[in-house]
Design a protein around this motif. Structure first.
Motif, PDB file in Angstrom:
ATOM      1  N   LYS A   1       0.718  -1.269   0.069  1.00  0.00           N
ATOM      2  CA  LYS A   1      -0.014  -0.027   0.221  1.00  0.00           C
ATOM      3  C   LYS A   1       0.952   1.210   0.011  1.00  0.00           C
ATOM      4  O   LYS A   1       0.578   2.008  -0.760  1.00  0.00           O
ATOM      5  N   ARG A   2       1.834   1.256   0.644  1.00  0.00           N
ATOM      6  CA  ARG A   2       2.839   2.232   0.871  1.00  0.00           C
ATOM      7  C   ARG A   2       3.572   2.613  -0.724  1.00  0.00           C
ATOM      8  O   ARG A   2       3.589   3.756  -1.179  1.00  0.00           O
ATOM      9  N   ASP A   3       4.184   1.562  -1.033  1.00  0.00           N
ATOM     10  CA  ASP A   3       4.438   1.812  -2.394  1.00  0.00           C
ATOM     11  C   ASP A   3       3.554   2.178  -3.471  1.00  0.00           C
ATOM     12  O   ASP A   3       4.009   3.332  -4.144  1.00  0.00           O
ATOM     13  N   GLU A   4       2.403   1.599  -3.212  1.00  0.00           N
ATOM     14  CA  GLU A   4       1.338   2.243  -4.464  1.00  0.00           C
ATOM     15  C   GLU A   4       1.145   3.620  -4.100  1.00  0.00           C
ATOM     16  O   GLU A   4       1.005   4.412  -5.079  1.00  0.00           O
ATOM     17  N   LEU A   5       0.978   3.887  -2.863  1.00  0.00           N
ATOM     18  CA  LEU A   5       0.618   5.270  -2.601  1.00  0.00           C
ATOM     19  C   LEU A   5       1.701   6.268  -3.028  1.00  0.00           C
ATOM     20  O   LEU A   5       1.431   7.350  -3.441  1.00  0.00           O
ATOM     21  N   VAL A   6       2.989   6.115  -2.780  1.00  0.00           N
ATOM     22  CA  VAL A   6       4.191   6.797  -3.061  1.00  0.00           C
ATOM     23  C   VAL A   6       4.007   7.038  -4.619  1.00  0.00           C
ATOM     24  O   VAL A   6       4.241   7.975  -5.089  1.00  0.00           O
ATOM     25  N   ALA A   7       3.634   5.895  -5.472  1.00  0.00           N
ATOM     26  CA  ALA A   7       3.887   5.877  -6.778  1.00  0.00           C
ATOM     27  C   ALA A   7       2.592   7.033  -7.342  1.00  0.00           C
ATOM     28  O   ALA A   7       2.875   7.624  -8.342  1.00  0.00           O
ATOM     29  N   ARG A   8       1.736   6.594  -6.578  1.00  0.00           N
ATOM     30  CA  ARG A   8       0.507   7.627  -6.971  1.00  0.00           C
ATOM     31  C   ARG A   8       0.607   9.066  -6.784  1.00  0.00           C
ATOM     32  O   ARG A   8       0.363   9.949  -7.710  1.00  0.00           O
ATOM     33  N   ALA A   9       1.359   9.192  -5.742  1.00  0.00           N
ATOM     34  CA  ALA A   9       1.659  10.538  -5.295  1.00  0.00           C
ATOM     35  C   ALA A   9       2.623  11.053  -6.299  1.00  0.00           C
ATOM     36  O   ALA A   9       2.534  12.421  -6.669  1.00  0.00           O
ATOM     37  N   LYS A  10       3.685  10.320  -6.749  1.00  0.00           N
ATOM     38  CA  LYS A  10       4.701  11.012  -7.535  1.00  0.00           C
ATOM     39  C   LYS A  10       3.944  11.367  -9.005  1.00  0.00           C
ATOM     40  O   LYS A  10       4.156  12.062  -9.635  1.00  0.00           O
ATOM     41  N   SER A  11       2.993  10.272  -9.365  1.00  0.00           N
ATOM     42  CA  SER A  11       2.265  10.481 -10.673  1.00  0.00           C
ATOM     43  C   SER A  11       1.342  11.694 -10.796  1.00  0.00           C
ATOM     44  O   SER A  11       1.313  12.474 -11.580  1.00  0.00           O
TER      45      SER A  11
ATOM     46  N   GLN B   1       1.803  14.291  -8.805  1.00  0.00           N
ATOM     47  CA  GLN B   1       2.637  15.421  -8.788  1.00  0.00           C
ATOM     48  C   GLN B   1       3.238  15.714 -10.171  1.00  0.00           C
ATOM     49  O   GLN B   1       3.222  17.025 -10.747  1.00  0.00           O
ATOM     50  N   ALA B   2       3.572  14.662 -10.954  1.00  0.00           N
ATOM     51  CA  ALA B   2       3.885  14.873 -12.275  1.00  0.00           C
ATOM     52  C   ALA B   2       2.821  15.350 -13.130  1.00  0.00           C
ATOM     53  O   ALA B   2       2.932  16.460 -13.928  1.00  0.00           O
ATOM     54  N   GLN B   3       1.701  14.847 -12.909  1.00  0.00           N
ATOM     55  CA  GLN B   3       0.569  15.469 -13.757  1.00  0.00           C
ATOM     56  C   GLN B   3       0.209  16.798 -13.310  1.00  0.00           C
ATOM     57  O   GLN B   3      -0.299  17.797 -14.369  1.00  0.00           O
ATOM     58  N   ASN B   4       0.262  17.356 -12.262  1.00  0.00           N
ATOM     59  CA  ASN B   4      -0.028  18.615 -11.644  1.00  0.00           C
ATOM     60  C   ASN B   4       0.916  19.557 -12.289  1.00  0.00           C
ATOM     61  O   ASN B   4       0.911  20.620 -12.883  1.00  0.00           O
ATOM     62  N   SER B   5       2.233  19.052 -12.373  1.00  0.00           N
ATOM     63  CA  SER B   5       3.255  19.929 -12.952  1.00  0.00           C
ATOM     64  C   SER B   5       3.194  20.093 -14.512  1.00  0.00           C
ATOM     65  O   SER B   5       3.449  21.234 -15.026  1.00  0.00           O
ATOM     66  N   MET B   6       2.604  19.092 -15.054  1.00  0.00           N
ATOM     67  CA  MET B   6       2.491  19.153 -16.645  1.00  0.00           C
ATOM     68  C   MET B   6       1.160  19.945 -16.779  1.00  0.00           C
ATOM     69  O   MET B   6       1.105  20.773 -17.727  1.00  0.00           O
ATOM     70  N   MET B   7       0.104  20.010 -15.977  1.00  0.00           N
ATOM     71  CA  MET B   7      -1.104  21.015 -16.214  1.00  0.00           C
ATOM     72  C   MET B   7      -0.797  22.090 -15.884  1.00  0.00           C
ATOM     73  O   MET B   7      -1.352  23.217 -16.669  1.00  0.00           O
ATOM     74  N   ASP B   8       0.120  22.465 -14.987  1.00  0.00           N
ATOM     75  CA  ASP B   8       0.672  23.729 -14.653  1.00  0.00           C
ATOM     76  C   ASP B   8       1.170  24.475 -15.890  1.00  0.00           C
ATOM     77  O   ASP B   8       1.092  25.609 -16.276  1.00  0.00           O
ATOM     78  N   ALA B   9       2.080  23.563 -16.653  1.00  0.00           N
ATOM     79  CA  ALA B   9       2.692  24.246 -17.514  1.00  0.00           C
ATOM     80  C   ALA B   9       1.976  24.443 -18.837  1.00  0.00           C
ATOM     81  O   ALA B   9       1.760  25.296 -19.623  1.00  0.00           O
ATOM     82  N   VAL B  10       0.834  23.262 -19.072  1.00  0.00           N
ATOM     83  CA  VAL B  10      -0.193  23.443 -20.200  1.00  0.00           C
ATOM     84  C   VAL B  10      -1.238  24.735 -20.095  1.00  0.00           C
ATOM     85  O   VAL B  10      -1.483  25.552 -20.938  1.00  0.00           O
ATOM     86  N   LYS B  11      -1.496  24.963 -18.859  1.00  0.00           N
ATOM     87  CA  LYS B  11      -2.369  26.003 -18.581  1.00  0.00           C
ATOM     88  C   LYS B  11      -1.834  27.529 -18.799  1.00  0.00           C
ATOM     89  O   LYS B  11      -2.549  28.571 -19.249  1.00  0.00           O
TER      90      LYS B  11
END
Length: 236
Positions: free
Chosen positions: A152-162, A164-174
């Protein structure tokens, strides 16, 4: 810590609902990290408790086997002494017969004592066996729960990183005008057209100034002609 309290804690931890705990946590990752540390420590403690309990159980079982074997051995000695007493008595040696009967009684007393000790130990062995089985089962479940926590911890960390990456991309796209991908080109084209218009304006202004100069020249020529004609009239 008593074995019963360890068994209770192991059982409680093994039944913990991870998803429910995560729903209540402000920081799920930190909570999972803490749970993993707690489970790892409790598993180590439980393993020691289980090992000690198993060791005590094996000692009890060993003592029980020794009591059972002793009872059987003393029974055999009592039988041998009784038979010897019968032989002596049949041979007319009553005193020797009584002596061996006395030995048979001593052996029977030892047999009875060993049987009592073996019987007394049996409930304790049964209870300890139940505790050991419960601890083993709880320990197995705790290890499975620890694996679930880690996953669960590994899954949560992977989801958090994903995320974060999506938010960074959306910040750039907007920051990009997605409705008009040529907006930058259009602004550049407008700038060029304005520069071209300025150039045309300057050319037109320059042309107007040149026409005025030629008109002034023409005006000077007319004046000269008039003066010349006037002089000619005067000379007639």
């Amino acid at each position: 810590m008593s074995k019963q309290s360890i068994l209770g804690r192991v059982t409680q931890l093994a039944k913990a609902n991870i998803n429910a705990l995560l729903d209540q946590a402000e920081d799920p990752q930190k909570m999972l990290d803490q749970l993993i540390r707690d489970y790892t420590g409790n598993i180590a403690e439980a393993e020691e408790a289980v090992a000690a309990t198993i060791g005590n159980l094996r000692l009890l079982e060993q003592d029980h086997r020794e009591d059972v074997d002793a009872a059987r051995e003393w029974g055999g000695k009592a039988l041998a002494a009784s038979r010897k007493a019968d032989e002596m008595r049949a041979g007319g040696s009553a005193a020797e017969a009584d002596k061996f009967d006395g030995l048979a009684k001593v052996a029977l007393q030892r047999q009875l004592q060993s049987e009592k000790e073996a019987k007394t130990a049996e409930p304790t062995i049964a209870a300890q066996t139940e505790v050991v089985n419960g601890l083993k089962d709880g320990l197995t479940k705790m290890k499975a729960k620890l694996a679930e926590l880690t996953s669960k911890r590994d899954e949560l960390v992977a989801r958090a990183k994903s995320a974060q990456a999506q938010n960074s991309m959306m910040d750039a796209v907007k920051n990009i005008n997605v409705l008009d991908p040529t907006s930058e080109l259009s602004r550049f084209e407008d700038k060029v057209r304005r520069e071209e218009a300025r150039a045309l304006g300057k050319q037109e202004l320059a042309a107007s100034s040149l026409d005025a100069q030629f008109e002034q020249l023409d005006s000077l020529g007319d004046d000269a002609e008039i003066e010349a004609r006037l002089a000619a009239l005067k000379n007639k």
